[in-house]
Design a protein around this motif. Sequence first.
Motif, PDB file in Angstrom:
ATOM      1  N   VAL A 231       0.831  -1.211   0.000  1.00 41.17           N
ATOM      2  CA  VAL A 231       0.000   0.000   0.000  1.00 41.17           C
ATOM      3  C   VAL A 231       0.869   1.266   0.000  1.00 41.17           C
ATOM      4  CG1 VAL A 231      -0.250  -0.069   2.546  1.00 41.17           C
ATOM      5  CG2 VAL A 231      -1.928   1.165   1.161  1.00 41.17           C
ATOM      6  N   PHE A 232       2.048   1.214   0.653  1.00 36.74           N
ATOM      7  CA  PHE A 232       2.896   2.407   0.716  1.00 36.74           C
ATOM      8  C   PHE A 232       3.722   2.612  -0.557  1.00 36.74           C
ATOM      9  CE2 PHE A 232       2.599   1.591   5.448  1.00 36.74           C
ATOM     10  CZ  PHE A 232       1.709   2.630   5.673  1.00 36.74           C
ATOM     11  N   ALA A 233       3.641   1.656  -1.478  1.00 38.21           N
ATOM     12  CA  ALA A 233       4.286   1.827  -2.783  1.00 38.21           C
ATOM     13  C   ALA A 233       3.277   2.310  -3.817  1.00 38.21           C
ATOM     14  CB  ALA A 233       4.931   0.516  -3.233  1.00 38.21           C
ATOM     15  N   THR A 234       2.066   2.635  -3.372  1.00 41.59           N
ATOM     16  CA  THR A 234       1.021   3.122  -4.278  1.00 41.59           C
ATOM     17  C   THR A 234       0.426   4.409  -3.713  1.00 41.59           C
ATOM     18  OG1 THR A 234      -0.971   2.179  -3.253  1.00 41.59           O
ATOM     19  CG2 THR A 234       0.385   0.696  -4.594  1.00 41.59           C
ATOM     20  N   ARG A 235      -0.407   5.044  -4.519  1.00 44.41           N
ATOM     21  CA  ARG A 235      -1.127   6.222  -4.039  1.00 44.41           C
ATOM     22  C   ARG A 235      -2.615   5.890  -3.907  1.00 44.41           C
ATOM     23  NH1 ARG A 235       2.654  11.197  -5.394  1.00 44.41           N
ATOM     24  NH2 ARG A 235       0.685  12.292  -5.670  1.00 44.41           N
ATOM     25  N   SER A 236      -2.924   4.631  -3.728  1.00 46.15           N
ATOM     26  CA  SER A 236      -4.313   4.225  -3.505  1.00 46.15           C
ATOM     27  C   SER A 236      -4.932   5.025  -2.363  1.00 46.15           C
ATOM     28  CB  SER A 236      -4.335   2.739  -3.132  1.00 46.15           C
ATOM     29  OG  SER A 236      -5.565   2.416  -2.514  1.00 46.15           O
ATOM     30  N   PRO A 237      -6.222   5.382  -2.483  1.00 44.14           N
ATOM     31  CA  PRO A 237      -6.883   6.059  -1.363  1.00 44.14           C
ATOM     32  C   PRO A 237      -7.151   5.121  -0.178  1.00 44.14           C
ATOM     33  CG  PRO A 237      -8.422   5.739  -3.185  1.00 44.14           C
ATOM     34  CD  PRO A 237      -7.075   5.276  -3.672  1.00 44.14           C
ATOM     35  N   HIS A 238      -7.011   3.832  -0.408  1.00 45.15           N
ATOM     36  CA  HIS A 238      -7.288   2.874   0.671  1.00 45.15           C
ATOM     37  C   HIS A 238      -6.000   2.598   1.429  1.00 45.15           C
ATOM     38  CE1 HIS A 238     -11.148   2.430  -1.217  1.00 45.15           C
ATOM     39  NE2 HIS A 238     -10.543   2.170  -2.354  1.00 45.15           N
ATOM     40  N   ARG A 239      -5.724   3.408   2.442  1.00 48.40           N
ATOM     41  CA  ARG A 239      -4.467   3.335   3.170  1.00 48.40           C
ATOM     42  C   ARG A 239      -4.743   3.570   4.647  1.00 48.40           C
ATOM     43  NH1 ARG A 239      -1.465   5.377  -0.652  1.00 48.40           N
ATOM     44  NH2 ARG A 239       0.348   5.751   0.657  1.00 48.40           N
ATOM     45  N   PRO A 240      -3.777   3.233   5.492  1.00 48.18           N
ATOM     46  CA  PRO A 240      -4.034   3.325   6.938  1.00 48.18           C
ATOM     47  C   PRO A 240      -4.585   4.690   7.357  1.00 48.18           C
ATOM     48  CG  PRO A 240      -2.004   2.115   6.574  1.00 48.18           C
ATOM     49  CD  PRO A 240      -2.453   2.614   5.220  1.00 48.18           C
ATOM     50  N   ASN A 241      -3.962   5.759   6.916  1.00 46.33           N
ATOM     51  CA  ASN A 241      -4.559   7.085   7.074  1.00 46.33           C
ATOM     52  C   ASN A 241      -4.946   7.566   5.684  1.00 46.33           C
ATOM     53  OD1 ASN A 241      -4.428   7.635   9.891  1.00 46.33           O
ATOM     54  ND2 ASN A 241      -2.223   7.987   9.702  1.00 46.33           N
ATOM     55  N   PRO A 242      -6.245   7.575   5.387  1.00 49.66           N
ATOM     56  CA  PRO A 242      -6.665   7.875   4.011  1.00 49.66           C
ATOM     57  C   PRO A 242      -6.597   9.361   3.689  1.00 49.66           C
ATOM     58  CG  PRO A 242      -8.580   7.446   5.363  1.00 49.66           C
ATOM     59  CD  PRO A 242      -7.381   7.259   6.258  1.00 49.66           C
ATOM     60  N   ILE A 243      -5.367   9.872   3.689  1.00 48.41           N
ATOM     61  CA  ILE A 243      -5.155  11.281   3.352  1.00 48.41           C
ATOM     62  C   ILE A 243      -4.779  11.369   1.882  1.00 48.41           C
ATOM     63  CG2 ILE A 243      -3.833  13.366   3.837  1.00 48.41           C
ATOM     64  CD1 ILE A 243      -3.309  12.295   6.641  1.00 48.41           C
ATOM     65  N   GLY A 244      -5.535  12.141   1.137  1.00 49.73           N
ATOM     66  CA  GLY A 244      -5.251  12.353  -0.279  1.00 49.73           C
ATOM     67  C   GLY A 244      -4.374  13.579  -0.451  1.00 49.73           C
ATOM     68  N   LEU A 245      -3.534  13.538  -1.469  1.00 49.93           N
ATOM     69  CA  LEU A 245      -2.592  14.628  -1.760  1.00 49.93           C
ATOM     70  C   LEU A 245      -2.641  14.866  -3.261  1.00 49.93           C
ATOM     71  CD1 LEU A 245      -0.134  16.413  -0.863  1.00 49.93           C
ATOM     72  CD2 LEU A 245       1.305  14.435  -1.388  1.00 49.93           C
ATOM     73  N   SER A 246      -3.107  16.021  -3.674  1.00 46.17           N
ATOM     74  CA  SER A 246      -3.208  16.316  -5.114  1.00 46.17           C
ATOM     75  C   SER A 246      -2.650  17.693  -5.394  1.00 46.17           C
ATOM     76  CB  SER A 246      -4.674  16.280  -5.580  1.00 46.17           C
ATOM     77  OG  SER A 246      -5.240  15.015  -5.384  1.00 46.17           O
ATOM     78  N   VAL A 247      -1.866  17.789  -6.459  1.00 47.62           N
ATOM     79  CA  VAL A 247      -1.433  19.105  -6.895  1.00 47.62           C
ATOM     80  C   VAL A 247      -2.429  19.576  -7.956  1.00 47.62           C
ATOM     81  CG1 VAL A 247       0.248  18.092  -8.514  1.00 47.62           C
ATOM     82  CG2 VAL A 247       0.434  20.500  -7.878  1.00 47.62           C
ATOM     83  N   VAL A 248      -2.878  20.797  -7.809  1.00 47.25           N
ATOM     84  CA  VAL A 248      -3.876  21.351  -8.717  1.00 47.25           C
ATOM     85  C   VAL A 248      -3.453  22.750  -9.145  1.00 47.25           C
ATOM     86  CG1 VAL A 248      -5.770  20.043  -7.657  1.00 47.25           C
ATOM     87  CG2 VAL A 248      -5.231  22.353  -6.824  1.00 47.25           C
ATOM     88  N   LYS A 249      -4.062  23.201 -10.211  1.00 48.46           N
ATOM     89  CA  LYS A 249      -3.777  24.543 -10.714  1.00 48.46           C
ATOM     90  C   LYS A 249      -4.824  25.512 -10.174  1.00 48.46           C
ATOM     91  CE  LYS A 249      -2.486  26.880 -14.942  1.00 48.46           C
ATOM     92  NZ  LYS A 249      -2.540  26.890 -16.391  1.00 48.46           N
ATOM     93  N   ILE A 250      -4.371  26.671  -9.764  1.00 46.84           N
ATOM     94  CA  ILE A 250      -5.325  27.679  -9.268  1.00 46.84           C
ATOM     95  C   ILE A 250      -5.975  28.376 -10.460  1.00 46.84           C
ATOM     96  CG2 ILE A 250      -5.609  29.808  -7.948  1.00 46.84           C
ATOM     97  CD1 ILE A 250      -3.150  29.037  -6.296  1.00 46.84           C
ATOM     98  N   LYS A 251      -7.300  28.362 -10.494  1.00 47.43           N
ATOM     99  CA  LYS A 251      -7.989  29.191 -11.492  1.00 47.43           C
ATOM    100  C   LYS A 251      -8.251  30.580 -10.918  1.00 47.43           C
ATOM    101  CE  LYS A 251     -12.048  29.834 -14.314  1.00 47.43           C
ATOM    102  NZ  LYS A 251     -13.515  29.689 -14.372  1.00 47.43           N
ATOM    103  N   SER A 252      -8.851  30.619  -9.739  1.00 48.67           N
ATOM    104  CA  SER A 252      -9.150  31.931  -9.145  1.00 48.67           C
ATOM    105  C   SER A 252      -9.328  31.805  -7.638  1.00 48.67           C
ATOM    106  CB  SER A 252     -10.424  32.524  -9.762  1.00 48.67           C
ATOM    107  OG  SER A 252     -11.518  31.639  -9.595  1.00 48.67           O
ATOM    108  N   ILE A 253      -8.992  32.880  -6.972  1.00 54.31           N
ATOM    109  CA  ILE A 253      -9.306  33.018  -5.548  1.00 54.31           C
ATOM    110  C   ILE A 253     -10.464  33.996  -5.517  1.00 54.31           C
ATOM    111  CG2 ILE A 253      -8.422  33.726  -3.298  1.00 54.31           C
ATOM    112  CD1 ILE A 253      -5.618  32.944  -4.390  1.00 54.31           C
ATOM    113  N   ASN A 254     -11.580  33.556  -4.965  1.00 53.75           N
ATOM    114  CA  ASN A 254     -12.847  34.228  -5.205  1.00 53.75           C
ATOM    115  C   ASN A 254     -13.208  35.194  -4.084  1.00 53.75           C
ATOM    116  OD1 ASN A 254     -13.080  32.561  -7.559  1.00 53.75           O
ATOM    117  ND2 ASN A 254     -13.654  30.887  -6.177  1.00 53.75           N
ATOM    118  N   PRO A 255     -14.099  36.151  -4.389  1.00 52.93           N
ATOM    119  CA  PRO A 255     -14.473  37.148  -3.370  1.00 52.93           C
ATOM    120  C   PRO A 255     -15.028  36.522  -2.091  1.00 52.93           C
ATOM    121  CG  PRO A 255     -15.238  37.832  -5.544  1.00 52.93           C
ATOM    122  CD  PRO A 255     -14.688  36.448  -5.705  1.00 52.93           C
ATOM    123  N   ASP A 256     -15.636  35.329  -2.199  1.00 54.30           N
ATOM    124  CA  ASP A 256     -16.145  34.687  -0.979  1.00 54.30           C
ATOM    125  C   ASP A 256     -15.061  33.861  -0.285  1.00 54.30           C
ATOM    126  OD1 ASP A 256     -15.847  32.565  -2.673  1.00 54.30           O
ATOM    127  OD2 ASP A 256     -17.885  31.793  -2.432  1.00 54.30           O
TER     128      ASP A 256
END
Lengths: 228, 228
Positions: free
Chosen positions: A85-110
Motif C-alpha cells: 500500500v505504501f508503494a502506491t497512491r491508492s486512497p485505501h491506506r491506513p490514514n486515508p489522506i489524499g494529496l493532489s497538486v492542482v492549478k489555481i484558477k481563481s481566488i474568489n471574493p467569498d
Amino acid sequence: MINNIEPIGAIHSPFQQKLGIPRQPGLAQSVESQIIFHPSLAKEETLRGLETFTHLWVLYLCHKSESWRETIRPPRLGGKKKLGVFATRSPHRPNPIGLSVVKIKSINPDHSITIYGADILDGSPLLDIKPYLSMWDSIPEANNGWVDNTPQLEALEVIIHPDALQDFNNLDLYTQSIIKETLRWDPRPAYSKDDGRSFTHRINHFDITWSKLDESIQILGIRPGQKK
Amino acid sequence: MINNIEPIGAIHSPFQQKLGIPRQPGLAQSVESQIIFHPSLAKEETLRGLETFTHLWVLYLCHKSESWRETIRPPRLGGKKKLGVFATRSPHRPNPIGLSVVKIKSINPDHSITIYGADILDGSPLLDIKPYLSMWDSIPEANNGWVDNTPQLEALEVIIHPDALQDFNNLDLYTQSIIKETLRWDPRPAYSKDDGRSFTHRINHFDITWSKLDESIQILGIRPGQKK
C-alpha cells in the motif's frame, strides 16, 4: 495534538462517485472544483499572498475509503500484481489522506478557491492547502518507480451513440468537455475490463451511461440525476 | 472516519529542536533520518515495490506546533511582512500536517526506511508515506509565488573557533558534516538577527553553540547533551 486534525472545509467537484474520477490529478485539466473553507477560515487574512502562486497542494480525507489492506492491485498493472500500500497512491491506506497538486484558477471574493484538474471526490473533507513551490517540489530527476514499466495511458476516442446525441448536445459546453475528458482515460475498474459491459456514473447532476467499444468509449445515454 | 487519523509510526532525525532545522527539505542533503513504522505495519507486504522509487512524500504531524494564527511572518521575508497561513508552509497551521519530499537511501531489513534530506523534527508522528512520481508531482512550470521575490538564500561559511576545534575534530565525519550543512543556512530566527548573539541547539546528542560573524557562522562550542 492528534485530536486537532479536523476538516477545515470541503472540496466540491463534479465527481459524485469513485467511478469516473481521473486516477491522477491533471488528467482532466478543464475540470473545475471548489475549495470551500469553513466560515471561520474563509477570510482575506488566511489567504493573503496565495494569489502569487500558480499551483497548490490539496490535502484531504478520502472519506469514502472504509478499509485498507497491506497490498493493493493497482489498476495500472491490470489488477493482477500486488504491491504494498505504501508503494502506491491508492486512497485505501491506513490514514486515508489524499494529496493532489492542482492549478489555481481563481481566488474568489467569498474566499473560496477555484482549481483546475483535481481528481477528488465531491464533498471530500479538506485538511490543508499549501502552496506548490517548484523550487522544492519539482524534482524532475525523481523516477516513477514501477509506474514507468506500465503501459502508457493513451486517451481513447469518445463517441456518442446516435440515441444520446440530442441529450449530449443539450448540455453546456463545459459539461460536455469534462464528460469527454474523464471518459477518454477509460475509467473501467481493473476487475471489469470486458468490452461491451455498460457503466453509469454521475458527473455533476448527470448520469452518464457508456461502454468501451474497440478503442473508443461510447456514450449511450445521459440522464439528469439528483445531485447528492 | 476522522477519528481514524492516527500516527502509523514516527520519524527519527538528528533535529532535537526547532532551531537548526533546515527550512525546506533537501537543504541539508546528507542528513539521514529514519521512518519507523508501528510494528503492525513494518512488514514486507506494506512496502513491496517501494524499492523501485527514488523519492518519497512524508506526511507527518508537526506535533510541537501548539498554536496557529491567520497570518504568518515568513523568515524569508525577514519576519516583517505578514502573509496568510495558507500562502505559507509554516508548521503552525489549523491542521499541522507536514509534507516533505525526501530521497530514499535504503529500505532496511527491519522495514524501516532511511531517507536523506528531511527537514523534520525528531520524534514527529508519521501519518503516511506516498511514492513521489515525477510524472505527476514535478511541475517545473509552476511558479514560486512570493518566494521568488525574496533574497536568494546563500550558504554561509562555517568556521570553528579554536577553542572548539578539538571537540569538533573528535566528532565522526557524518556528524561534522550535518552540523555544517545545517548551520550554513543561518538558522537564526527572523526575530533575532543581531550579529554576535550566540545560540545553542541540539543535533543528535550534541549541543552546538554558535554565532553569526560577518558572512560566516562560527562554532563556539560542542558539548555532549542527553538525547531526549
